[in-house]
Write a protein that holds these residues in place. Structure first.
Motif, PDB file in Angstrom:
ATOM      1  N   ASP A   9     -12.151  -0.668   1.722  1.00 20.55           N
ATOM      2  CA  ASP A   9     -10.413  -0.126   1.187  1.00 20.55           C
ATOM      3  C   ASP A   9     -10.206   1.041   2.631  1.00 20.55           C
ATOM      4  OD1 ASP A   9     -10.128  -2.360   0.293  1.00 20.55           O
ATOM      5  OD2 ASP A   9      -8.997  -1.241  -1.304  1.00 20.55           O
ATOM      6  N   GLU A  13      -8.529   0.865   6.259  1.00 14.22           N
ATOM      7  CA  GLU A  13      -7.253   1.897   6.982  1.00 14.22           C
ATOM      8  C   GLU A  13      -7.662   3.104   7.487  1.00 14.22           C
ATOM      9  OE1 GLU A  13      -4.010   4.304   3.493  1.00 14.22           O
ATOM     10  OE2 GLU A  13      -6.258   3.852   2.665  1.00 14.22           O
ATOM     11  N   GLU A  21       2.923   0.611   7.645  1.00 15.58           N
ATOM     12  CA  GLU A  21       2.010   1.102   6.398  1.00 15.58           C
ATOM     13  C   GLU A  21       2.622  -0.169   5.628  1.00 15.58           C
ATOM     14  OE1 GLU A  21       3.351   4.033   2.810  1.00 15.58           O
ATOM     15  OE2 GLU A  21       4.343   4.493   4.564  1.00 15.58           O
ATOM     16  N   THR A  24      -0.180  -2.270   6.417  1.00 19.63           N
ATOM     17  CA  THR A  24      -1.689  -1.388   6.017  1.00 19.63           C
ATOM     18  C   THR A  24      -1.795  -2.310   4.748  1.00 19.63           C
ATOM     19  OG1 THR A  24      -1.496   0.071   7.793  1.00 19.63           O
ATOM     20  CG2 THR A  24      -2.845   0.359   5.556  1.00 19.63           C
ATOM     21  N   GLU A  25      -0.821  -2.337   3.630  1.00 21.35           N
ATOM     22  CA  GLU A  25       0.227  -2.465   2.688  1.00 21.35           C
ATOM     23  C   GLU A  25      -0.974  -3.286   1.755  1.00 21.35           C
ATOM     24  OE1 GLU A  25      -0.856  -0.294  -0.541  1.00 21.35           O
ATOM     25  OE2 GLU A  25      -0.810   1.006   1.029  1.00 21.35           O
ATOM     26  N   LEU A  28      -5.171  -3.927   2.816  1.00 26.10           N
ATOM     27  CA  LEU A  28      -5.192  -3.627   1.987  1.00 26.10           C
ATOM     28  C   LEU A  28      -5.691  -5.121   0.380  1.00 26.10           C
ATOM     29  CD1 LEU A  28      -4.285   0.088   1.735  1.00 26.10           C
ATOM     30  CD2 LEU A  28      -6.460  -0.367   2.438  1.00 26.10           C
TER      31      LEU A  28
END
Length: 283
Positions: A9, A13, A21, A24-25, A28
């Motif tokens: 992770d 990132e 953001e 990106t979340e 993940l």
């Protein structure tokens, strides 16, 4: 990457540093196999990434899969596969922050103008900003030869805050062709690195080229071209522009000698060779 000691992770990132953001979340939360393929793609290992994407099961093939695989396909020159993947991405996630931009660019560069038109209408309805949609429509209408419509859209994009280098150059060119030279010059002056920075001269090259076309500020234009040539000594474009500036200033000996050097090279695009020949014929 594996030897860095960072977990999956964290590495992902770091690779997604330019992503919003919230996107990106979402990344993940993906399956580890898909994350691994994405890491390969962002690490420039295109063939390995494509193989990894191909091994993923259908249930893992979401919008992120299609976007990332589409980018790899585009880099590998597989334009039809890239178009299909990016279109699939937008079908699954119409507000994807990047897929629309990449897909429009691919459609324009591959000559799919009607598809680009339809997509821009779709993206506008999905909430893509006016600054983006109008800019891309300006390029589309330029390709179609509709300069007035292109200029209107370029101006709308500019007024909406778009300061992308390519848009500024296009807007300047459209204003120049319409004879609005003062407005064109002001736009070209804003380009900075658009079309290449003026090396250490501080002169935006789009502005220097405008001055050359208009027969103005030739000393400053020449300084810009020389600085660019020094920065990119193997780029024949700056040899030609420097020679054209010499000739415009009446420095026949220097200009003709430089044009002949260009014509003797084997790596010059035909369009640039034609410019060089015309410059020589005019003297």
């Amino acid at each position: 990457m594996e030897s860095s000691g960072l977990d999956l992770d964290t590495r992902l990132e770091l690779c997604l540093g330019g992503y919003p953001e919230d996107l990106t979340e979402r990344y993940l939360g993906l399956d580890e196999e898909l994350k691994g393929a994405i890491l390969l793609a962002h690490g420039g290992e295109d063939e390995a990434a494509m193989k990894a994407f191909g091994c993923l099961s259908e249930e893992l093939r979401d919008e992120h899969f299609y976007y990332e695989r589409g980018l790899v396909a585009a880099r590998m020159g597989e334009s039809e596969a890239a178009l299909a993947d990016l279109q699939h991405c937008l079908q699954l996630f119409s507000a994807h922050p990047f897929a629309g931009d990449v897909l429009v660019s691919l459609l324009l560069s591959s000559g799919h103008h009607q598809q680009a038109d339809d997509l821009l209408t779709q993206l506008a309805a999905a909430g893509y900003p006016e600054a983006f949609c109008c800019a891309r429509r300006a390029f589309l209408e330029t390709f179609r030869g509709n300069r007035e419509i292109a200029l209107s859209n370029a101006e709308k994009a500019f007024q909406a805050g778009n300061r992308e280098g390519e848009l500024l150059v296009l807007l300047g060119q459209l204003l120049e062709r319409k004879g609005l030279l003062g407005e064109a010059e002001r736009v070209f002056a804003m380009t900075g690195g658009a079309g290449g920075c003026g090396g250490g001269s501080g002169v935006p090259l789009a502005l220097a080229e405008f001055w050359l076309r208009q027969g103005r500020e030739l000393d400053r234009a020449l300084d810009g071209f020389k600085a660019a040539w020094q920065k990119e000594p193997d780029n024949p474009l700056w040899m030609v522009r420097t020679a054209q500036a010499y000739l415009a200033k009446g420095w026949q000996k220097e200009g003709v000698a430089l044009i002949n050097r260009v014509l003797a090279r084997q790596d010059v695009p035909e369009s640039l060779l034609e410019e060089a020949r015309k410059a020589l014929e005019g003297n």
